[in-house]
Design a protein around this motif. Structure first.
Motif, PDB file in Angstrom:
ATOM      1  N   THR A 154       0.884  -1.160   0.000  1.00  0.00           N
ATOM      2  CA  THR A 154       0.000   0.000   0.000  1.00  0.00           C
ATOM      3  C   THR A 154       0.918   1.205   0.000  1.00  0.00           C
ATOM      4  OG1 THR A 154      -1.752  -1.154   1.193  1.00  0.00           O
ATOM      5  CG2 THR A 154      -1.810   1.242   1.242  1.00  0.00           C
ATOM      6  N   LEU A 155       0.762   2.041  -1.016  1.00  0.00           N
ATOM      7  CA  LEU A 155       1.690   3.148  -1.230  1.00  0.00           C
ATOM      8  C   LEU A 155       0.977   4.486  -1.098  1.00  0.00           C
ATOM      9  CD1 LEU A 155       2.403   0.693  -3.521  1.00  0.00           C
ATOM     10  CD2 LEU A 155       4.514   1.958  -3.279  1.00  0.00           C
ATOM     11  N   TYR A 156       1.731   5.486  -0.698  1.00  0.00           N
ATOM     12  CA  TYR A 156       1.222   6.782  -0.260  1.00  0.00           C
ATOM     13  C   TYR A 156       1.835   7.898  -1.091  1.00  0.00           C
ATOM     14  CZ  TYR A 156       1.050  10.588   3.307  1.00  0.00           C
ATOM     15  OH  TYR A 156       0.862  11.750   3.984  1.00  0.00           O
ATOM     16  N   LEU A 157       0.995   8.824  -1.537  1.00  0.00           N
ATOM     17  CA  LEU A 157       1.471  10.017  -2.244  1.00  0.00           C
ATOM     18  C   LEU A 157       0.658  11.208  -1.752  1.00  0.00           C
ATOM     19  CD1 LEU A 157       3.335  11.055  -4.616  1.00  0.00           C
ATOM     20  CD2 LEU A 157       1.280  10.875  -6.042  1.00  0.00           C
ATOM     21  N   PRO A 158       1.287  12.181  -1.082  1.00  0.00           N
ATOM     22  CA  PRO A 158       0.535  13.368  -0.668  1.00  0.00           C
ATOM     23  C   PRO A 158      -0.056  14.079  -1.891  1.00  0.00           C
ATOM     24  CG  PRO A 158       2.674  13.297   0.425  1.00  0.00           C
ATOM     25  CD  PRO A 158       2.684  12.235  -0.648  1.00  0.00           C
ATOM     26  N   VAL A 159      -1.248  14.618  -1.743  1.00  0.00           N
ATOM     27  CA  VAL A 159      -1.888  15.317  -2.856  1.00  0.00           C
ATOM     28  C   VAL A 159      -1.038  16.502  -3.297  1.00  0.00           C
ATOM     29  CG1 VAL A 159      -3.914  16.684  -3.530  1.00  0.00           C
ATOM     30  CG2 VAL A 159      -4.219  14.507  -2.340  1.00  0.00           C
ATOM     31  N   ALA A 160      -0.372  17.172  -2.372  1.00  0.00           N
ATOM     32  CA  ALA A 160       0.487  18.296  -2.759  1.00  0.00           C
ATOM     33  C   ALA A 160       1.610  17.836  -3.696  1.00  0.00           C
ATOM     34  CB  ALA A 160       1.096  18.949  -1.512  1.00  0.00           C
ATOM     35  N   THR A 161       2.169  16.690  -3.427  1.00  0.00           N
ATOM     36  CA  THR A 161       3.188  16.118  -4.309  1.00  0.00           C
ATOM     37  C   THR A 161       2.563  15.734  -5.645  1.00  0.00           C
ATOM     38  OG1 THR A 161       4.399  15.279  -2.397  1.00  0.00           O
ATOM     39  CG2 THR A 161       4.946  14.309  -4.538  1.00  0.00           C
ATOM     40  N   ALA A 162       1.363  15.157  -5.576  1.00  0.00           N
ATOM     41  CA  ALA A 162       0.657  14.751  -6.796  1.00  0.00           C
ATOM     42  C   ALA A 162       0.417  15.968  -7.696  1.00  0.00           C
ATOM     43  CB  ALA A 162      -0.671  14.091  -6.438  1.00  0.00           C
ATOM     44  N   MET A 163       0.055  17.074  -7.101  1.00  0.00           N
ATOM     45  CA  MET A 163      -0.205  18.281  -7.889  1.00  0.00           C
ATOM     46  C   MET A 163       1.058  18.760  -8.601  1.00  0.00           C
ATOM     47  SD  MET A 163      -2.958  20.221  -5.487  1.00  0.00           S
ATOM     48  CE  MET A 163      -3.367  21.486  -6.667  1.00  0.00           C
ATOM     49  N   SER A 164       2.212  18.602  -7.964  1.00  0.00           N
ATOM     50  CA  SER A 164       3.461  19.003  -8.619  1.00  0.00           C
ATOM     51  C   SER A 164       3.778  18.068  -9.794  1.00  0.00           C
ATOM     52  CB  SER A 164       4.618  19.048  -7.623  1.00  0.00           C
ATOM     53  OG  SER A 164       4.958  17.751  -7.194  1.00  0.00           O
ATOM     54  N   LEU A 165       3.383  16.802  -9.705  1.00  0.00           N
ATOM     55  CA  LEU A 165       3.560  15.878 -10.835  1.00  0.00           C
ATOM     56  C   LEU A 165       2.748  16.331 -12.039  1.00  0.00           C
ATOM     57  CD1 LEU A 165       3.309  12.335  -9.179  1.00  0.00           C
ATOM     58  CD2 LEU A 165       5.336  13.360 -10.211  1.00  0.00           C
ATOM     59  N   LEU A 166       1.575  16.886 -11.768  1.00  0.00           N
ATOM     60  CA  LEU A 166       0.684  17.310 -12.853  1.00  0.00           C
ATOM     61  C   LEU A 166       1.198  18.537 -13.578  1.00  0.00           C
ATOM     62  CD1 LEU A 166      -2.779  16.806 -11.136  1.00  0.00           C
ATOM     63  CD2 LEU A 166      -1.659  15.309 -12.786  1.00  0.00           C
ATOM     64  N   SER A 167       1.988  19.369 -12.898  1.00  0.00           N
ATOM     65  CA  SER A 167       2.450  20.579 -13.543  1.00  0.00           C
ATOM     66  C   SER A 167       3.761  20.376 -14.296  1.00  0.00           C
ATOM     67  CB  SER A 167       2.583  21.720 -12.538  1.00  0.00           C
ATOM     68  OG  SER A 167       3.174  21.301 -11.350  1.00  0.00           O
ATOM     69  N   VAL A 168       4.256  19.148 -14.292  1.00  0.00           N
ATOM     70  CA  VAL A 168       5.495  18.861 -15.031  1.00  0.00           C
ATOM     71  C   VAL A 168       5.212  18.788 -16.507  1.00  0.00           C
ATOM     72  CG1 VAL A 168       7.259  17.105 -15.414  1.00  0.00           C
ATOM     73  CG2 VAL A 168       6.553  17.670 -13.117  1.00  0.00           C
TER      74      VAL A 168
END
Length: 168
Positions: A154-168
């Motif tokens: 079970t793996l975890y990704l903070p939404v704030a980190t996820a949002m930075s992935l989207l802006s790449v």
């Protein structure tokens, strides 16, 4: 370049009987169970449909979830409020038909799931993924997901980190 796939909510029109991703548990879930989970509001399912053929090329599910704060890696948990659990969204199932292997569709499905969660007006601190095996866990880890302390699949990704992935 033309758009080959559209990702949309699962509907009755989507033919699931010939879906084959190579993992029998995922195949069986998608063919036989997912519509019941959607009907019961246990999950929302999105499918990648090939536009030219209407064929289902892949899918993912999202569900609301919480994870005990104690299960979150300590480096991340120390930054969170001391509530007993972390509000999250779970990517419970994700599969890509074997005929579309090597075309980046799995990545596109994951990014669509992340975008859906990150842009939702519902509060969630993190996105969790339940990896069915070690290869799936490695797939999520390649995008910055971190295994939980007591449940490494079970793996975890903070939404704030996820949002930075989207802006790449």
């Amino acid at each position: 370049m033309s758009v080959r796939f559209v990702i949309e909510p699962l509907e009755k029109k989507h033919k699931r009987a010939d879906f084959f991703c190579g993992n029998e548990r995922i195949d069986r879930y998608f063919r036989e169970t997912v519509s019941q989970d959607v009907k019961r509001k246990y999950a929302t399912c999105f499918v990648a449909r090939e536009i030219s053929t209407d064929r289902v090329a892949g899918f993912y599910t999202l569900s609301s979830s919480t994870v005990p704060l104690n299960d979150v890696p300590k480096t991340l948990a120390k930054k969170l409020p001391r509530y007993p659990s972390v509000p999250a969204v779970l990517i419970g199932w994700l599969g890509r038909h074997t005929d579309y292997a090597g075309q980046g569709l799995g990545d596109a499905l994951l990014f669509d799931a992340i975008r859906t969660v990150a842009t939702s007006p519902i509060g969630a601190h993190a996105i969790f993924a339940d990896a069915i095996d070690d290869a799936a866990a490695a797939f999520y880890e390649a995008f910055g997901f971190v295994p939980l302390t007591e449940r490494p699949r079970t793996l975890y990704l903070p939404v704030a980190t996820a949002m930075s992935l989207l802006s790449v």
